[in-house]
Design an enzyme around this catalytic site. Structure first.
Site, PDB file in Angstrom:
ATOM      1  N   LYS A 206      -0.445  15.280  -3.197  1.00  0.00           N
ATOM      2  CA  LYS A 206      -0.986  14.045  -3.008  1.00  0.00           C
ATOM      3  C   LYS A 206      -0.670  13.524  -1.577  1.00  0.00           C
ATOM      4  CE  LYS A 206      -1.530   9.271  -4.500  1.00  0.00           C
ATOM      5  NZ  LYS A 206      -0.811   8.190  -5.819  1.00  0.00           N
ATOM      6  N   LYS A 260      -4.914  15.644  -4.045  1.00  0.00           N
ATOM      7  CA  LYS A 260      -5.690  14.358  -3.834  1.00  0.00           C
ATOM      8  C   LYS A 260      -5.334  14.008  -2.540  1.00  0.00           C
ATOM      9  CE  LYS A 260      -5.674   9.558  -5.560  1.00  0.00           C
ATOM     10  NZ  LYS A 260      -4.786   8.502  -6.318  1.00  0.00           N
TER      11      LYS A 260
END
Length: 337
Positions: A206, A260
């Site tokens: 992330k 992400k």
């Protein structure tokens, strides 16, 4: 017979790439990747109350929903064949504090949502996040102490929250707060509580991205955030570090891996799939979604084609599925084909 060999035949060695593109049927025969409804996970936003469908201005076509409306949405998704939902709560401001303590309430908004959806639509998967940002008064994903997001205390708390989410019926826990050791701690906590069948989809990589803005509006954390999240999210410049981070999650017991955001990190999707072979997912985040929607609303691009093209790019990059706010829209299009 007249020799009709052309200069192009000599140049290419009689190999012409356009032969397989000459007709619709040949293009279909040789297509390497396909997007299906089975690739879709639909993130939804939950608010307290009942009968609420609250449009999110920064995400055209996306709404915050009360639990009863989320159940209706889950039925629609299941009828379209979408395998799973990912739920994100927007809780009352008065319930948010420095430690995100409401995450440890067994009857909190996210857990009540899971109970309701699994009771009404048992055949759809429910994926829940244990990050603390929807629960904290400062908008960070972990516990803030003296200006620092403390790692170990946050891990203790998210592991406890994960058990509560599993108790409520969550099928997959998807921890997104990027604390060191969280996957192993959650796996041990789940197993100790008898939840061996509950999976973990790690937000393995992330990034500290500029693409999260509309999401933060959706869960009302944008105006709360103090500072940034660079001490725990990955630097967008660092690909090798991202793979090292994912490797630790694999060792700690992650069942699935997620990247992400999505589009700016297709290289990471490919590298993770190649390196580990685990089911790999991309999260097409709010900023990616809103860009496509805004450009389409202005007539600058063909929104449907751009939507499908970006989703297909994740498949080409090795992803087994995509978390996308386009899920229902795409499922309806695919159902007509």
């Amino acid at each position: 017979m007249q020799d009709k060999t052309h200069l192009v035949d000599d140049i290419t060695g009689h190999r012409r790439m356009r032969r397989n593109r000459k007709a619709d049927w040949t293009r279909r025969l040789v297509q390497e990747n396909r997007l299906t409804v089975d690739d879709l996970i639909w993130p939804i936003f939950i608010v307290p109350g009942s009968g609420i469908i609250d449009p999110i201005p920064a995400m055209p076509g996306v709404n915050r929903m009360s639990i009863d409306k989320a159940v209706e949405a889950a039925r629609e998704a299941a009828d379209l064949g979408i395998p799973a939902l990912a739920t994100f709560p927007n809780i009352e401001m008065e319930l948010r504090d420095e430690t995100g303590s409401n995450s440890l309430e067994a009857n909190n908004l996210i857990n009540r949502t899971t109970v309701a959806i699994k009771k009404a639509v048992p055949n759809i998967g429910v994926i829940t996040d244990v990050a603390l940002d929807p629960f904290t008064s400062h908008g960070h994903d972990g516990i803030l102490r003296d200006g620092e997001i403390v790692n170990d205390e946050t891990v203790d708390q998210v592991a406890r929250a994960a058990v509560m989410q599993a108790d409520a019926g969550a099928d997959i826990i998807a921890p997104s707060e990027m604390m060191d050791g969280r996957i192993g701690a959650i796996r041990r906590a789940l197993d100790a509580a008898g939840h061996q069948s509950v999976g973990i989809m790690s937000y393995a990589t992330k990034f500290a991205s500029a693409f999260y803005g509309p999401y933060r509006e959706a869960i009302s954390t944008g105006g709360l955030l103090k500072g940034d999240k660079k001490t725990y999210y990955i630097d967008p410049a660092n690909g090798t570090e991202a793979i090292r981070d994912a490797a630790l999650d694999v060792e700690e017991g992650a069942d699935m891996l997620m990247v992400k955001p999505g589009l700016p990190y297709l290289d990471i999707c490919w590298r993770m799939k190649e390196a580990f072979g685990l089911p790999t997912f991309a999260y097409q985040v709010s900023g990616e979604y809103s860009q496509i929607k805004a450009a389409a609303m202005n007539g600058w691009i063909d929104g449907e084609r751009a939507m499908l093209e970006t989703l297909l790019s994740f498949k080409r990059a090795g992803c087994d599925g995509i978390l996308t706010y386009f899920a229902v829209e795409v499922a309806k299009i695919l159902a007509k084909r």
